[in-house]
Design a protein around this motif. Structure first.
Motif, PDB file in Angstrom:
ATOM      1  N   ALA A  79       0.827  -1.208   0.000  1.00 10.74           N
ATOM      2  CA  ALA A  79       0.000   0.000   0.000  1.00 10.74           C
ATOM      3  C   ALA A  79       0.865   1.263   0.000  1.00 10.74           C
ATOM      4  O   ALA A  79       0.563   2.242  -0.700  1.00 10.74           O
ATOM      5  CB  ALA A  79      -0.934  -0.004   1.206  1.00 10.74           C
ATOM      6  N   ALA A  80       1.952   1.251   0.778  1.00  7.55           N
ATOM      7  CA  ALA A  80       2.845   2.417   0.827  1.00  7.55           C
ATOM      8  C   ALA A  80       3.505   2.655  -0.527  1.00  7.55           C
ATOM      9  O   ALA A  80       3.638   3.800  -0.981  1.00  7.55           O
ATOM     10  CB  ALA A  80       3.905   2.223   1.907  1.00  7.55           C
ATOM     11  N   LYS A  81       3.921   1.581  -1.178  1.00  6.15           N
ATOM     12  CA  LYS A  81       4.521   1.717  -2.512  1.00  6.15           C
ATOM     13  C   LYS A  81       3.494   2.271  -3.500  1.00  6.15           C
ATOM     14  O   LYS A  81       3.805   3.150  -4.307  1.00  6.15           O
ATOM     15  CB  LYS A  81       5.026   0.353  -2.998  1.00  6.15           C
ATOM     16  CG  LYS A  81       6.227  -0.194  -2.243  1.00  6.15           C
ATOM     17  CD  LYS A  81       6.584  -1.588  -2.761  1.00  6.15           C
ATOM     18  CE  LYS A  81       7.744  -2.193  -2.009  1.00  6.15           C
ATOM     19  NZ  LYS A  81       8.056  -3.568  -2.468  1.00  6.15           N
ATOM     20  N   ALA A  82       2.271   1.738  -3.455  1.00 10.61           N
ATOM     21  CA  ALA A  82       1.218   2.191  -4.367  1.00 10.61           C
ATOM     22  C   ALA A  82       0.891   3.661  -4.130  1.00 10.61           C
ATOM     23  O   ALA A  82       0.665   4.422  -5.083  1.00 10.61           O
ATOM     24  CB  ALA A  82      -0.033   1.330  -4.193  1.00 10.61           C
ATOM     25  N   HIS A  87      -6.114   0.416  -5.241  1.00 11.49           N
ATOM     26  CA  HIS A  87      -6.274  -0.986  -5.645  1.00 11.49           C
ATOM     27  C   HIS A  87      -5.630  -1.288  -6.993  1.00 11.49           C
ATOM     28  O   HIS A  87      -4.919  -2.300  -7.142  1.00 11.49           O
ATOM     29  CB  HIS A  87      -7.755  -1.366  -5.664  1.00 11.49           C
ATOM     30  CG  HIS A  87      -8.321  -1.613  -4.310  1.00 11.49           C
ATOM     31  ND1 HIS A  87      -9.579  -2.136  -4.091  1.00 11.49           N
ATOM     32  CD2 HIS A  87      -7.803  -1.389  -3.068  1.00 11.49           C
ATOM     33  CE1 HIS A  87      -9.801  -2.234  -2.799  1.00 11.49           C
ATOM     34  NE2 HIS A  87      -8.748  -1.777  -2.160  1.00 11.49           N
ATOM     35  N   ALA A  88      -5.871  -0.464  -7.988  1.00 14.47           N
ATOM     36  CA  ALA A  88      -5.346  -0.748  -9.324  1.00 14.47           C
ATOM     37  C   ALA A  88      -3.826  -0.791  -9.316  1.00 14.47           C
ATOM     38  O   ALA A  88      -3.215  -1.658  -9.972  1.00 14.47           O
ATOM     39  CB  ALA A  88      -5.841   0.298 -10.318  1.00 14.47           C
ATOM     40  N   THR A  89      -3.210   0.106  -8.564  1.00 14.83           N
ATOM     41  CA  THR A  89      -1.746   0.158  -8.507  1.00 14.83           C
ATOM     42  C   THR A  89      -1.189  -1.030  -7.736  1.00 14.83           C
ATOM     43  O   THR A  89      -0.168  -1.614  -8.126  1.00 14.83           O
ATOM     44  CB  THR A  89      -1.283   1.475  -7.868  1.00 14.83           C
ATOM     45  OG1 THR A  89      -1.910   2.572  -8.541  1.00 14.83           O
ATOM     46  CG2 THR A  89       0.223   1.630  -7.955  1.00 14.83           C
ATOM     47  N   VAL A  90      -1.853  -1.394  -6.648  1.00 16.29           N
ATOM     48  CA  VAL A  90      -1.425  -2.574  -5.886  1.00 16.29           C
ATOM     49  C   VAL A  90      -1.530  -3.829  -6.752  1.00 16.29           C
ATOM     50  O   VAL A  90      -0.611  -4.658  -6.799  1.00 16.29           O
ATOM     51  CB  VAL A  90      -2.268  -2.728  -4.598  1.00 16.29           C
ATOM     52  CG1 VAL A  90      -2.025  -4.091  -3.944  1.00 16.29           C
ATOM     53  CG2 VAL A  90      -1.946  -1.609  -3.611  1.00 16.29           C
ATOM     54  N   LEU A  91      -2.656  -3.974  -7.446  1.00 18.36           N
ATOM     55  CA  LEU A  91      -2.850  -5.136  -8.312  1.00 18.36           C
ATOM     56  C   LEU A  91      -1.784  -5.183  -9.409  1.00 18.36           C
ATOM     57  O   LEU A  91      -1.255  -6.261  -9.725  1.00 18.36           O
ATOM     58  CB  LEU A  91      -4.242  -5.103  -8.935  1.00 18.36           C
ATOM     59  CG  LEU A  91      -5.422  -5.389  -7.996  1.00 18.36           C
ATOM     60  CD1 LEU A  91      -6.736  -5.114  -8.704  1.00 18.36           C
ATOM     61  CD2 LEU A  91      -5.382  -6.835  -7.495  1.00 18.36           C
ATOM     62  N   ALA A  92      -1.470  -4.038  -9.986  1.00 21.96           N
ATOM     63  CA  ALA A  92      -0.463  -3.999 -11.048  1.00 21.96           C
ATOM     64  C   ALA A  92       0.894  -4.471 -10.543  1.00 21.96           C
ATOM     65  O   ALA A  92       1.631  -5.155 -11.263  1.00 21.96           O
ATOM     66  CB  ALA A  92      -0.361  -2.586 -11.615  1.00 21.96           C
ATOM     67  N   GLY A  93       1.232  -4.114  -9.294  1.00 21.88           N
ATOM     68  CA  GLY A  93       2.499  -4.550  -8.709  1.00 21.88           C
ATOM     69  C   GLY A  93       2.570  -6.054  -8.548  1.00 21.88           C
ATOM     70  O   GLY A  93       3.591  -6.679  -8.863  1.00 21.88           O
ATOM     71  N   TYR A  94       1.468  -6.659  -8.076  1.00 18.43           N
ATOM     72  CA  TYR A  94       1.436  -8.110  -7.915  1.00 18.43           C
ATOM     73  C   TYR A  94       1.370  -8.824  -9.270  1.00 18.43           C
ATOM     74  O   TYR A  94       1.879  -9.937  -9.428  1.00 18.43           O
ATOM     75  CB  TYR A  94       0.222  -8.521  -7.074  1.00 18.43           C
ATOM     76  CG  TYR A  94       0.403  -8.343  -5.587  1.00 18.43           C
ATOM     77  CD1 TYR A  94       1.204  -9.209  -4.862  1.00 18.43           C
ATOM     78  CD2 TYR A  94      -0.241  -7.307  -4.900  1.00 18.43           C
ATOM     79  CE1 TYR A  94       1.372  -9.048  -3.492  1.00 18.43           C
ATOM     80  CE2 TYR A  94      -0.075  -7.137  -3.534  1.00 18.43           C
ATOM     81  CZ  TYR A  94       0.731  -8.012  -2.830  1.00 18.43           C
ATOM     82  OH  TYR A  94       0.907  -7.849  -1.477  1.00 18.43           O
ATOM     83  N   ALA A  95       0.743  -8.195 -10.258  1.00 19.64           N
ATOM     84  CA  ALA A  95       0.506  -8.857 -11.547  1.00 19.64           C
ATOM     85  C   ALA A  95       1.698  -8.789 -12.494  1.00 19.64           C
ATOM     86  O   ALA A  95       1.763  -9.570 -13.455  1.00 19.64           O
ATOM     87  CB  ALA A  95      -0.714  -8.235 -12.227  1.00 19.64           C
ATOM     88  N   LYS A  96       2.640  -7.883 -12.253  1.00 21.59           N
ATOM     89  CA  LYS A  96       3.713  -7.641 -13.219  1.00 21.59           C
ATOM     90  C   LYS A  96       4.508  -8.909 -13.547  1.00 21.59           C
ATOM     91  O   LYS A  96       4.826  -9.168 -14.723  1.00 21.59           O
ATOM     92  CB  LYS A  96       4.647  -6.555 -12.691  1.00 21.59           C
ATOM     93  CG  LYS A  96       5.834  -6.237 -13.600  1.00 21.59           C
ATOM     94  CD  LYS A  96       5.401  -5.815 -14.991  1.00 21.59           C
ATOM     95  CE  LYS A  96       4.790  -4.446 -15.019  1.00 21.59           C
ATOM     96  NZ  LYS A  96       4.519  -3.983 -16.396  1.00 21.59           N
TER      97      LYS A  96
END
Length: 380
Positions: free
Chosen positions: A250-253, A363-372
């Motif tokens: 969350a902090a990164k996002a 949420h979208a940014t967090v998901l993008a980090g996990y999905a990369k």
């Protein structure tokens, strides 16, 4: 003439004969004691510092009175790691340690997701397979307080001078660092860990910076050794570290979102230290460490070597349920849905609860980090 060790006194870890005096300095450092008090007793510190500070100092003296060597420091770290792993992970798994030779020393280059935990888990993997632990590269941006620098250098960390100003000063710092890495591996028989780039991959995109590899070659270039030959002499091993849950997601996002919307992000004074604490104490779930093959073939230049390291790190990334679910939610294509089809209902519910605790705007940014990493492996 200066000795080889003397050349690197300003960046190297502490030696055994320095441990006792450094420990004593830490025990008497008021900022260090204050930091421990704020961490351990945040609600009591305001009114009871007069009793908490002496209590902490006394406990530290008792704990450290018999610590006189680096190996004893490492023993304490191992004991702490055991507790941390028991409290914050579901399992820690390893792959590829059979590729390593206990009679050789290596330059481990890994992806970078967590400031402290990346090298800590690498050391954990090596320790559990009978290898010595590594010397750890750490940027001086994290060492703004003298006690932090002391703590890191007690635990086999060496300093990367990122804050130096001026071309001459930067070149001198990089040459010294390049020489120290070679000296550690080839002369002192000590393996090294360094991240593939400066700063964590906050967006999940693990990518090696060729500038780091060019820095490593500076010592070889000064000796007129070709790039392929010199880099082979360092025994480079790409390492992939993957976390099921990133305690700092969350902090990164939030940082990435602010950069995207405002064009800048102003980091708080001790934000990196807070990230370290969160990374240590936060829930990580399943953690996997995979060692790639030692790079032994001729590679022409830094760009080509960076591509090889990237390819290995991306291929060896362990795809957790969190990664697969994030890709499924973001892209909703047949391939990603198929990849996530094996994820259990329990894992889905757990990830949904994790997201629910994060502001919806992130949420979208967090998901993008996990999905990369899924995108890199399956999107091709």
């Amino acid at each position: 003439m200066a000795t080889a060790v003397g050349l690197y006194d300003d960046i190297r870890p502490f030696n055994d004969d320095e441990i006792a005096s450094v420990v004593e300095r830490l025990v008497n450092d008021n900022e260090f004691i204050t930091a421990i008090a704020h961490f351990q007793f945040p609600r009591l510190i305001k009114h009871f510092s007069w009793v908490i500070f002496p209590m902490i100092r006394m406990a530290l003296r008792r704990k450290c009175r018999n610590i006189t060597s680096v190996s004893e420091i490492q023993h304490e770290v191992i004991a702490y790691m055991q507790k941390m792993i028991a409290n914050t992970t579901t399992q820690v798994t390893f792959n590829g340690t059979e590729k390593l030779d206990k009679d050789k020393n290596y330059l481990f280059i890994s992806n970078h997701r967590d400031i402290a935990m990346d090298p800590a888990f690498l050391n954990w993997a090596l320790h559990h397979h009978g290898f010595d632990t590594v010397r750890i590269a750490i940027g001086d941006n994290l060492l703004k307080k003298p006690f932090v620098s002391d703590l890191m250098r007690l635990n086999k960390s060496f300093i990367v001078k990122r804050s130096v100003k001026g071309v001459r000063e930067m070149m001198a710092a990089f040459k010294s660092l390049s020489g120290y890495i070679a000296h550690s591996i080839q002369t002192e028989q000590q393996s090294i860990w360094i991240a593939q780039k400066e700063g964590r991959a906050k967006d999940g995109n693990d990518q090696t910076d060729p500038a780091i590899l060019k820095m490593m070659y500076m010592h070889g270039k000064g000796q007129k050794i070709s790039f392929p030959e010199y880099m082979k002499s360092l025994n480079i091993v790409p390492v992939t570290i993957s976390y099921e849950y990133d305690p700092n997601d969350a902090a990164k996002a939030n940082e990435l979102c602010q950069l995207a919307t405002a064009g800048e992000y102003n980091k708080a004074e001790f934000e990196d230290i807070d990230s370290i604490v969160q990374g240590i104490n936060g829930f990580k779930g399943h953690v996997n460490i995979t060692f790639g093959d030692v790079i032994v073939d001729d590679i022409a230049d830094a760009n080509e070597l960076a591509e090889r390291i990237d390819q290995t790190i991306d291929t060896n990334y362990y795809l957790h349920a969190t990664n697969l679910l994030a890709a499924e939610q973001l892209y909703a294509t047949a391939a990603y849905k198929q990849a996530a089809s094996s994820v259990s209902a329990e894992q889905r519910a757990k990830f949904a609860a994790h997201l629910q605790a994060i502001p919806a705007t992130l949420h979208a940014t967090v998901l993008a980090g996990y999905a990369k990493s899924v995108e890199k492996q399956l999107g091709k």
